[in-house]
Scaffold this motif. Sequence first.
Motif, PDB file in Angstrom:
ATOM      1  N   LEU A  81      33.635  -7.881  16.831  1.00 17.68           N
ATOM      2  CA  LEU A  81      32.230  -8.017  17.177  1.00 17.68           C
ATOM      3  C   LEU A  81      32.121  -8.130  18.690  1.00 17.68           C
ATOM      4  CD1 LEU A  81      31.167 -10.688  14.544  1.00 17.68           C
ATOM      5  CD2 LEU A  81      30.411  -8.315  14.594  1.00 17.68           C
ATOM      6  N   SER A  82      31.265  -7.300  19.296  1.00 18.19           N
ATOM      7  CA  SER A  82      31.113  -7.313  20.747  1.00 18.19           C
ATOM      8  C   SER A  82      29.658  -7.065  21.112  1.00 18.19           C
ATOM      9  CB  SER A  82      31.998  -6.241  21.396  1.00 18.19           C
ATOM     10  OG  SER A  82      31.772  -6.164  22.788  1.00 18.19           O
ATOM     11  N   ARG A  83      29.220  -7.733  22.162  1.00 18.48           N
ATOM     12  CA  ARG A  83      27.880  -7.440  22.668  1.00 18.48           C
ATOM     13  C   ARG A  83      27.866  -6.086  23.354  1.00 18.48           C
ATOM     14  NH1 ARG A  83      23.285 -10.324  23.989  1.00 18.48           N
ATOM     15  NH2 ARG A  83      21.986  -9.364  25.602  1.00 18.48           N
ATOM     16  N   GLY A  84      28.984  -5.746  24.031  1.00 21.01           N
ATOM     17  CA  GLY A  84      29.067  -4.482  24.740  1.00 21.01           C
ATOM     18  C   GLY A  84      28.340  -4.541  26.069  1.00 21.01           C
ATOM     19  N   HIS A  85      29.067  -4.825  27.150  1.00 22.92           N
ATOM     20  CA  HIS A  85      28.431  -4.960  28.460  1.00 22.92           C
ATOM     21  C   HIS A  85      27.728  -3.662  28.843  1.00 22.92           C
ATOM     22  CE1 HIS A  85      27.903  -6.562  32.548  1.00 22.92           C
ATOM     23  NE2 HIS A  85      28.066  -5.311  32.921  1.00 22.92           N
ATOM     24  N   GLY A  86      26.437  -3.755  29.083  1.00 25.02           N
ATOM     25  CA  GLY A  86      25.662  -2.577  29.472  1.00 25.02           C
ATOM     26  C   GLY A  86      25.287  -1.680  28.319  1.00 25.02           C
ATOM     27  N   GLY A  87      25.604  -2.112  27.094  1.00 25.85           N
ATOM     28  CA  GLY A  87      25.300  -1.271  25.939  1.00 25.85           C
ATOM     29  C   GLY A  87      23.807  -1.022  25.783  1.00 25.85           C
ATOM     30  N   SER A  88      23.472   0.121  25.176  1.00 23.96           N
ATOM     31  CA  SER A  88      22.065   0.522  25.120  1.00 23.96           C
ATOM     32  C   SER A  88      21.550   0.732  23.702  1.00 23.96           C
ATOM     33  CB  SER A  88      21.880   1.822  25.913  1.00 23.96           C
ATOM     34  OG  SER A  88      22.688   2.858  25.385  1.00 23.96           O
ATOM     35  N   GLU A 108      34.911  -2.540  27.219  1.00 18.50           N
ATOM     36  CA  GLU A 108      35.772  -3.330  26.352  1.00 18.50           C
ATOM     37  C   GLU A 108      35.719  -2.873  24.896  1.00 18.50           C
ATOM     38  OE1 GLU A 108      34.032  -6.882  27.608  1.00 18.50           O
ATOM     39  OE2 GLU A 108      35.456  -7.241  29.244  1.00 18.50           O
ATOM     40  N   PRO A 109      34.527  -2.567  24.333  1.00 15.24           N
ATOM     41  CA  PRO A 109      34.508  -2.063  22.954  1.00 15.24           C
ATOM     42  C   PRO A 109      35.325  -0.787  22.768  1.00 15.24           C
ATOM     43  CG  PRO A 109      32.332  -2.819  23.563  1.00 15.24           C
ATOM     44  CD  PRO A 109      33.158  -2.862  24.812  1.00 15.24           C
ATOM     45  N   LEU A 110      35.372   0.068  23.782  1.00 12.90           N
ATOM     46  CA  LEU A 110      36.172   1.286  23.658  1.00 12.90           C
ATOM     47  C   LEU A 110      37.660   0.953  23.588  1.00 12.90           C
ATOM     48  CD1 LEU A 110      34.246   3.591  26.142  1.00 12.90           C
ATOM     49  CD2 LEU A 110      34.462   3.920  23.676  1.00 12.90           C
ATOM     50  N   LEU A 111      38.103  -0.059  24.322  1.00 14.78           N
ATOM     51  CA  LEU A 111      39.493  -0.497  24.223  1.00 14.78           C
ATOM     52  C   LEU A 111      39.766  -1.129  22.852  1.00 14.78           C
ATOM     53  CD1 LEU A 111      40.222  -2.163  27.690  1.00 14.78           C
ATOM     54  CD2 LEU A 111      41.012   0.058  26.860  1.00 14.78           C
ATOM     55  N   LEU A 112      38.854  -1.970  22.415  1.00 18.73           N
ATOM     56  CA  LEU A 112      39.028  -2.628  21.122  1.00 18.73           C
ATOM     57  C   LEU A 112      39.072  -1.620  19.977  1.00 18.73           C
ATOM     58  CD1 LEU A 112      36.498  -5.566  21.639  1.00 18.73           C
ATOM     59  CD2 LEU A 112      38.988  -5.753  21.627  1.00 18.73           C
ATOM     60  N   HIS A 264      32.964  -4.132  35.535  1.00 23.38           N
ATOM     61  CA  HIS A 264      32.299  -3.118  34.707  1.00 23.38           C
ATOM     62  C   HIS A 264      31.695  -1.994  35.570  1.00 23.38           C
ATOM     63  CE1 HIS A 264      32.694  -5.747  31.214  1.00 23.38           C
ATOM     64  NE2 HIS A 264      32.139  -6.715  31.917  1.00 23.38           N
ATOM     65  N   HIS A 265      32.240  -1.748  36.732  1.00 19.42           N
ATOM     66  CA  HIS A 265      31.667  -0.766  37.670  1.00 19.42           C
ATOM     67  C   HIS A 265      31.796   0.656  37.132  1.00 19.42           C
ATOM     68  CE1 HIS A 265      30.445   0.923  41.482  1.00 19.42           C
ATOM     69  NE2 HIS A 265      31.549   1.639  41.545  1.00 19.42           N
ATOM     70  N   PHE A 266      30.694   1.404  37.212  1.00 24.25           N
ATOM     71  CA  PHE A 266      30.725   2.829  36.877  1.00 24.25           C
ATOM     72  C   PHE A 266      30.874   3.616  38.172  1.00 24.25           C
ATOM     73  CE2 PHE A 266      28.785   1.207  33.005  1.00 24.25           C
ATOM     74  CZ  PHE A 266      29.465   1.933  32.041  1.00 24.25           C
ATOM     75  N   TYR A 267      31.957   4.367  38.271  1.00 32.58           N
ATOM     76  CA  TYR A 267      32.313   5.039  39.520  1.00 32.58           C
ATOM     77  C   TYR A 267      31.476   6.293  39.733  1.00 32.58           C
ATOM     78  CZ  TYR A 267      36.318   1.929  39.347  1.00 32.58           C
ATOM     79  OH  TYR A 267      37.119   0.808  39.288  1.00 32.58           O
ATOM     80  N   GLY A 268      30.998   6.439  40.957  1.00 33.80           N
ATOM     81  CA  GLY A 268      30.283   7.646  41.347  1.00 33.80           C
ATOM     82  C   GLY A 268      31.257   8.724  41.783  1.00 33.80           C
ATOM     83  N   GLU A 269      30.792   9.953  41.802  1.00 37.82           N
ATOM     84  CA  GLU A 269      31.660  11.068  42.198  1.00 37.82           C
ATOM     85  C   GLU A 269      32.162  10.909  43.623  1.00 37.82           C
ATOM     86  OE1 GLU A 269      29.897  14.839  41.513  1.00 37.82           O
ATOM     87  OE2 GLU A 269      29.755  14.582  39.337  1.00 37.82           O
ATOM     88  N   ASP A 270      31.313  10.361  44.510  1.00 34.16           N
ATOM     89  CA  ASP A 270      31.741  10.184  45.887  1.00 34.16           C
ATOM     90  C   ASP A 270      32.851   9.150  45.989  1.00 34.16           C
ATOM     91  OD1 ASP A 270      29.952   8.231  45.065  1.00 34.16           O
ATOM     92  OD2 ASP A 270      29.163   7.884  47.086  1.00 34.16           O
ATOM     93  N   GLU A 271      32.784   8.100  45.163  1.00 34.19           N
ATOM     94  CA  GLU A 271      33.835   7.077  45.177  1.00 34.19           C
ATOM     95  C   GLU A 271      35.157   7.643  44.664  1.00 34.19           C
ATOM     96  OE1 GLU A 271      31.336   2.978  44.423  1.00 34.19           O
ATOM     97  OE2 GLU A 271      31.616   4.369  42.732  1.00 34.19           O
ATOM     98  N   LEU A 272      35.081   8.424  43.592  1.00 38.97           N
ATOM     99  CA  LEU A 272      36.307   9.014  43.056  1.00 38.97           C
ATOM    100  C   LEU A 272      36.902  10.018  44.032  1.00 38.97           C
ATOM    101  CD1 LEU A 272      35.277   9.564  39.321  1.00 38.97           C
ATOM    102  CD2 LEU A 272      36.504   7.636  40.332  1.00 38.97           C
ATOM    103  N   ALA A 273      36.054  10.781  44.701  1.00 36.84           N
ATOM    104  CA  ALA A 273      36.536  11.739  45.685  1.00 36.84           C
ATOM    105  C   ALA A 273      37.219  11.020  46.843  1.00 36.84           C
ATOM    106  CB  ALA A 273      35.385  12.598  46.192  1.00 36.84           C
TER     107      ALA A 273
END
Length: 342
Positions: A81-88, A108-112, A264-273
Motif C-alpha cells: 500500500l502506497s500513497r505514491g508521491h506525486g500520484g495523480s 517508489e511504487p514502481l520499485l515496489l 522525487h525530482h523529475f529531470y528536465g532534458e536540459d539537466e540530463l544533457a
Amino acid sequence: MTSEAPPFWWEKPDWRVLALSPLSAAYAIVAGRRMRRAPREKVEAPVLCVGNFTVGGTGKTPVAIALARQAKRMQLNPGFLSRGHGGSFAQPHLVDPHHDAAKHVGDEPLLLAEHAPVAVTPNRAAGARLLIEKHGCDFLIMDDGFQSARIHIDFALVVVDTRYGIGNGRVIPGGPLRANIVDQLVFTSALLKMGEGTAADAVVRQAARAGRPIFEAHTLPRGKERFAGKRFLAFAGIGHPEKFFDTLRAAGGEVALSRAFPDHHFYGEDELAELAGTARREGLRLVTTAKDAARLRHGTALAGFLDQLDVLEIDTVFELDHVPERIIDETLDAWRQRKLRG
C-alpha cells in the motif's frame, strides 16, 4: 523531503527554531490529536506499516521490499500500500510497472511493483480491499503512512536513520518531526535502527524505555564489483543524497563529481544533457539510485541516456537473520488477536 527542507532542521536548534516554536506547538497538538482520534478501518488482512518519525528518507522502501521477500518465503502473498508521491489517480490504482509513468504513480511504487502488487491511493483501506479482491493478497505492507493512515495497523515498524536521527527534535515547521515523539511512540510496535551512526541514540533510548523492541539493519550495495575502481559523476534526487554518494564509495567507486537534486525530482532534458555532457568531458561514468532510475525509465529520459547510466541498487540486511520472520510473525499474531476480538 529533506533535500527541500531547511538545513537547520538537521542542525542544533537556533533562533529560527525558537521563532517557529508557536507554529510547531500548534502542529504537534493537531498531529497528536489526529493520530489518537482518527478512525482506523479494519481490513481483512494483516497490515504491517513501515514508517518513520520524520519527513524525508530513512530507507523505508528497501526495508519494505526485504519484508515482502520474507513474507513470500513464509508462503504468504504480500501486497504493498502506497500513497505514491506525486500520484495523480483519484481512485485506488494497481500499479502496472510496464506502462505506468512515475509522474502518475510515483517512483517508489514502481520499485515496489517489481516485487509484489502495489495499490496507490491516499485511501489505504480502499487500496487494501483492491489488493485483497484483485490479487488475493493475504499480507499487506504499507510503505509510509504511519501518522496519517486511516487503516488499522497490526504492526508498526518505525525506521530511524542513525546518521540523521530525528534532526533537531522539533515538529514541523521548526524541525522534521511529523508529531511529538511521545505521541508517535504510542503507536510504534518496534524501532529499526538503519546504519551505524549515533544521531538516533537518544530516540532509541526513549523507545527502549517505552518497552519497544529495537532492531538493527544496514544497507548493502548490490554488485559491488561493477563499481570498484571506476570514476563516476554521481547524481541523486532522494531525501539524503549524501548517503548514496557514501554507499557508492563503500562499493569501491570514486565519486569524482556529484549532483544533488530535490527528493522525487523529475529531470528536465536540459539537466540530463548537462549531466551527460559533463560526464563525457571529464571521462566519467554516470551513476544514480534505483529510485532515480525508476523515474527516468518511466519518464522523459533523453534517447540513449539510460544506455550510459549505471544504477547502484541496495538491499536491506538485518543484523540478526531471524528479525524479518519475527516481525511478520508478530504482525500475524496481532491480526489473529484482532480477528478474535471482532
